[in-house]
Design a protein around this motif. Structure first.
Motif, PDB file in Angstrom:
ATOM      1  N   GLU B  39       0.834  -1.360   0.074  1.00 21.59           N
ATOM      2  CA  GLU B  39       0.034   0.120   0.036  1.00 21.59           C
ATOM      3  C   GLU B  39       0.769   1.325  -0.089  1.00 21.59           C
ATOM      4  N   LEU B  40       2.190   0.964   0.107  1.00 23.63           N
ATOM      5  CA  LEU B  40       3.030   2.172   0.267  1.00 23.63           C
ATOM      6  C   LEU B  40       3.791   2.716  -1.242  1.00 23.63           C
ATOM      7  N   VAL B  41       3.397   1.684  -2.156  1.00 24.73           N
ATOM      8  CA  VAL B  41       4.154   1.783  -3.275  1.00 24.73           C
ATOM      9  C   VAL B  41       3.883   3.219  -3.886  1.00 24.73           C
ATOM     10  N   ASP B  42       2.672   3.454  -4.106  1.00 29.79           N
ATOM     11  CA  ASP B  42       2.400   4.853  -4.809  1.00 29.79           C
ATOM     12  C   ASP B  42       2.883   5.945  -3.896  1.00 29.79           C
ATOM     13  N   SER B  43       2.905   6.100  -2.668  1.00 30.98           N
ATOM     14  CA  SER B  43       3.513   7.249  -2.085  1.00 30.98           C
ATOM     15  C   SER B  43       4.894   7.137  -2.257  1.00 30.98           C
ATOM     16  N   GLU B  44       5.747   6.044  -2.353  1.00 29.73           N
ATOM     17  CA  GLU B  44       7.052   5.886  -2.492  1.00 29.73           C
ATOM     18  C   GLU B  44       7.529   6.443  -3.852  1.00 29.73           C
ATOM     19  N   LYS B  45       6.558   6.061  -4.846  1.00 26.30           N
ATOM     20  CA  LYS B  45       6.792   6.541  -6.222  1.00 26.30           C
ATOM     21  C   LYS B  45       6.821   8.152  -6.190  1.00 26.30           C
ATOM     22  N   ASP B  46       5.605   8.814  -5.486  1.00 26.71           N
ATOM     23  CA  ASP B  46       5.653  10.126  -5.361  1.00 26.71           C
ATOM     24  C   ASP B  46       6.912  10.724  -4.596  1.00 26.71           C
ATOM     25  N   ARG B  47       7.343  10.060  -3.568  1.00 35.20           N
ATOM     26  CA  ARG B  47       8.681  10.495  -2.857  1.00 35.20           C
ATOM     27  C   ARG B  47       9.738  10.751  -3.833  1.00 35.20           C
ATOM     28  N   LEU B  48       9.869   9.718  -4.569  1.00 39.06           N
ATOM     29  CA  LEU B  48      10.846   9.722  -5.664  1.00 39.06           C
ATOM     30  C   LEU B  48      11.008  11.063  -6.514  1.00 39.06           C
ATOM     31  N   ALA B  49       9.750  11.146  -7.248  1.00 34.63           N
ATOM     32  CA  ALA B  49       9.294  12.080  -8.179  1.00 34.63           C
ATOM     33  C   ALA B  49       9.600  13.485  -7.499  1.00 34.63           C
ATOM     34  N   GLN B  50       8.950  13.531  -6.311  1.00 36.98           N
ATOM     35  CA  GLN B  50       9.293  14.784  -5.423  1.00 36.98           C
ATOM     36  C   GLN B  50      10.908  15.196  -5.432  1.00 36.98           C
ATOM     37  N   MET B  52      13.266  14.065  -7.094  1.00 32.57           N
ATOM     38  CA  MET B  52      14.010  14.493  -8.232  1.00 32.57           C
ATOM     39  C   MET B  52      13.600  15.878  -8.467  1.00 32.57           C
ATOM     40  N   ALA B  53      12.307  16.286  -8.607  1.00 30.53           N
ATOM     41  CA  ALA B  53      12.119  17.643  -9.030  1.00 30.53           C
ATOM     42  C   ALA B  53      12.707  18.724  -7.962  1.00 30.53           C
ATOM     43  N   ALA B  54      12.752  18.423  -6.576  1.00 30.34           N
ATOM     44  CA  ALA B  54      13.387  19.005  -5.820  1.00 30.34           C
ATOM     45  C   ALA B  54      15.128  19.289  -6.049  1.00 30.34           C
ATOM     46  N   ALA B  55      15.707  18.118  -6.675  1.00 28.54           N
ATOM     47  CA  ALA B  55      16.981  18.257  -6.977  1.00 28.54           C
ATOM     48  C   ALA B  55      17.343  18.912  -8.140  1.00 28.54           C
ATOM     49  N   ALA B  56      16.186  18.992  -8.899  1.00 30.52           N
ATOM     50  CA  ALA B  56      16.406  19.817 -10.641  1.00 30.52           C
ATOM     51  C   ALA B  56      16.355  21.337 -10.066  1.00 30.52           C
TER      52      ALA B  56
END
Lengths: 111, 597
Positions: B39-50, B52-56
């Motif tokens: 059930e945490l898969v989706d939020s983990e994917k979001d965490r990664l996307a965020q 990467m966006a923050a690093a960019a």
């Protein structure tokens, strides 16, 4: 017939052609001295990302996503290499025009 | 003894005592690898996307602050941003999260690993190396994921900054007033870290093996950039010793800096020009602050090496004009490209040479690539309109190469004239004397050039047949070997007989043991790294030509290098005891190390 054979001598870009489906194609030749290295790859991906269409870049043996700098780099296309740009989607024609333009200007590099 | 003593290459002198602060510690290995619940898969994917966006976004902010003169850095940062925004990288890592139910950190490691495999298969060396950029940006994302910012937001008090490497993007946001010293795992003599440290006037040591393994954040350190050592967790006695050495060094520095703007002139009125060797425009302030009377050697390789394609003539004209005009009326000597084919990133880097030191390099390489060579010569001629510009060819072996190069130069002048482009065709053109063949034909060469510059680093290696970086034989690298002393003297005499000036731009020029001998030969100018200028000027100003000539006569009378070294050491120690506390000389031991078994 390879991409290189299809490009007429002394010409680096062909006119885009409408395909049967909703897609547009053009042939280009890499004119930069160092091929599609980091800087042109970055420019290409940045521009491609501005379009909705799915855009692929193909050599004779490989096909990659034009919106991905990493994909473009792994293509490692040297100078003189012929590539097909194919875009499918609403803004396919504009995308192909813009991207062939980049090749024509050698990505703003002199050599 | 300190708990650990690490050694490295000192690139900016001084001593610092303080607490370690790690920046961008290489994170791989220490990253948490966890399975996650479905059930945490989706939020983990979001965490990664965020992340990467923050690093960019963070890089985009850095990018916006990069000054115009560091364009090259900005372009590197641009390509890093493009990688961070690459849909493929994010999608690949998210697929791992989705399919394997692993955390974002682990998924990113796996995605990068796949890319490493793909890149390793690329034939083109330059593109293959871009995997380094992927690793660098992945580190930034990992730092974001762990909630650690790469900045230095929470520094209390002053610190010794340690890092695996300092990329240009990292140094933009540094709180420089809090840094007492720098030390990095990566880097060599000419790395960015050294330039940064010298411009901040703080000690720095690079290329320190085991830095990250042996030093903890907040640990007490002594950075001894006079001796090239990092002492981890030092003892009381070591602290006492280094505190007093630091005090002595800093008072000595202050006293010599105060007088560094006085001319390089002996007590009895012999004037020698003291110039600087530099590689980057940014080093100009160092030259002027340390009393440099001009630039005796501008190494022009940098703008060719840190970019994928060759610079254009206009790029070079801009760079050279900036330098020439800021130094006016002082002289700037441009050395034409001194690269080996092996050092070229592209595409000549593919050349496989068995013995690059004797291979296709320097002027030989330029003569085989006249297109490239002419671009540079045209740029120098054009830049010479605004300043006091000279040009010299490196590694000339005899008249043939000199004439070939001059013929190209003449063609460039004719073309520029025909094109109606502004240029200065009357600049002095000289050569570097670095090969024994050039020494032996010095009197012939002197007839056809405007000046000589003796490059002792190479001349010593080629004359003695010694690779200085080879530990087994490096003790035989002897700057005062009778053959070297005689060679230098022969070159100086040949120049003077032909009525031209002669300069010396190797490390010998900044070695207090060697300088009096060079003065005795009546060398016209010495060129050295900017930091060495004040100390060498002081030695010149405290000596007389008469005593230098005496010393030279005695040196020429010695039959072995050991005798020369002993003689020179004794007499210099007597004359300049204070100076020598802080100098490491080239002429130390000539004893063989423990026999090789």
């Amino acid at each position: 017939m390879t991409n290189n054979d299809k490009l007429p001598e002394g010409k680096d870009v062909t006119q885009e052609t409408q395909q049967t489906d909703n897609s547009v194609c053009a042939l280009v030749r890499v004119a930069n001295e160092l091929g599609l290295h980091a800087r042109p790859a970055a420019r290409l991906a940045q521009e491609a990302q501005k379009f909705e269409s799915v855009i692929v870049l193909a050599t004779d043996s490989q096909q990659v996503d034009a919106k991905s700098i990493l994909d473009i780099l792994t293509l490692a296309a040297p100078r003189g290499c012929g590539l097909t740009i194919k875009a499918s989607g609403e803004d396919a024609r504009a995308a192909v025009e813009r991207l062939t333009g980049l090749f024509r200007e050698r990505f703003g590099e002199d050599k | 003894m300190a708990r650990t003593v690490l050694s490295g290459i000192p690139v900016s002198s001084g001593i610092a005592i303080g607490k370690a602060y790690f920046m961008n510690r290489r994170l791989a290995g220490a990253l948490p690898r966890q399975s996650i619940a479905a059930e945490l898969v989706d939020s983990e994917k979001d965490r990664l996307a965020q992340a990467m966006a923050a690093a960019a976004q963070e890089l985009a902010d850095v990018r916006a602050k990069v000054p115009a003169e560091l364009r090259e850095n900005a372009l590197i940062i641009d390509s890093h941003i493009t990688i961070l925004r690459d849909p493929k990288l994010l999608a690949a890592a998210q697929r791992f999260i989705h399919e394997m139910h692993i955390n974002a950190e682990w998924a990113l490691i796996k995605a990068v690993k796949d890319l490493e495999t793909a890149f390793a298969a690329i034939g083109d060396a330059y593109i293959r190396e871009r995997i380094q950029d992927v690793r660098l940006v992945a580190d930034r994302v990992q730092a974001k994921l762990l909630g650690i910012g790469p900045g230095m937001k929470a520094i209390e008090g002053r610190i010794i900054l340690l890092a695996f490497d300092l990329a240009p993007a990292d140094t933009v946001g540094l709180q420089v007033d809090k840094i007492m010293a720098l030390s990095t795992r990566q880097g060599g003599k000419t790395s960015h870290t050294g330039i940064l440290a010298r411009s901040l006037q703080i000690p720095a040591i690079v290329g320190v093996d085991g830095l990250e393994e042996n030093v903890e954040d907040g640990e007490f350190l002594i950075v001894d950039a006079l001796g090239g050592k990092v002492l981890v967790d030092p003892t009381e006695e070591e602290l006492d010793h280094y505190a007093s050495l630091k005090y002595q060094f800093e008072s000595y520095q202050k006293s010599i800096i105060k007088n560094c703007h006085l001319p390089g002139e002996t007590i009895d009125g012999y004037r020698v020009q003291v110039h600087a060797n530099i590689e980057l425009f940014e080093e100009v302030s160092q030259v002027l602050d340390h009393g440099g009377e001009g630039i005796g050697l501008y190494r022009t390789e940098y703008s060719y090496m840190n970019r994928p394609e060759l610079p254009t003539e206009d790029d070079l004209v801009e760079e050279y004009m900036d330098l020439a005009s800021i130094m006016v009326p002082r002289k700037v000597v441009f050395r034409t490209l001194d690269l080996g084919a092996d050092k070229f990133l592209h595409p000549e880097g593919a050349l496989d040479e068995r013995n690059p030191a004797m291979g296709l390099r320097s002027i030989r390489f330029c003569l085989q690539r006249p297109d490239m060579f002419r671009t540079q010569m045209r740029a120098i001629l054009r830049a010479a309109v605004v300043g006091n510009v000279s040009m010299m060819y490196p590694m000339i072996s005899g008249l043939r190469e000199l004439r070939q190069a001059n013929r190209l130069l003449w063609q460039c002048k004719r073309e520029l004239a025909a094109e109606g482009v502004a240029f200065n065709g009357d600049i002095p053109v000289g050569i570097m004397i670095e090969l024994p063949s050039a020494v032996m034909t010095a009197e012939l060469l002197a007839q056809e050039v405007d000046f000589f510059s003796i490059g002792t680093n190479d001349l010593i290696q080629y004359s003695l047949g010694i690779d200085r970086t080879n530990r087994l034989v490096s003790y035989l690298y002897q700057p005062l070997h009778p053959a070297v002393v005689r060679s230098i003297k022969h070159v100086v005499d040949s120049a003077h007989q032909a009525g031209i000036e002669v300069s010396l731009c190797g490390e010998v020029a900044s070695d207090p043991f060697c300088v009096p001998i060079l003065l005795g030969m009546q060398i016209d100018s010495l060129s050295m790294n900017p930091q060495a200028i004040p100390g060498i000027k002081r030695i010149i100003r405290q000596t007389t030509m008469a005593e230098c000539k005496n010393l030279l006569r005695e040196v020429l009378g010695c039959r072995t290098v050991s005798r020369i070294n002993r003689l020179v050491r004794d007499s210099i120690f007597q004359r300049f005891p204070e100076e020598l506390t802080f100098f490491s000389s080239l002429i130390e031991s000539d004893e063989a190390p423990t026999p090789y078994v």
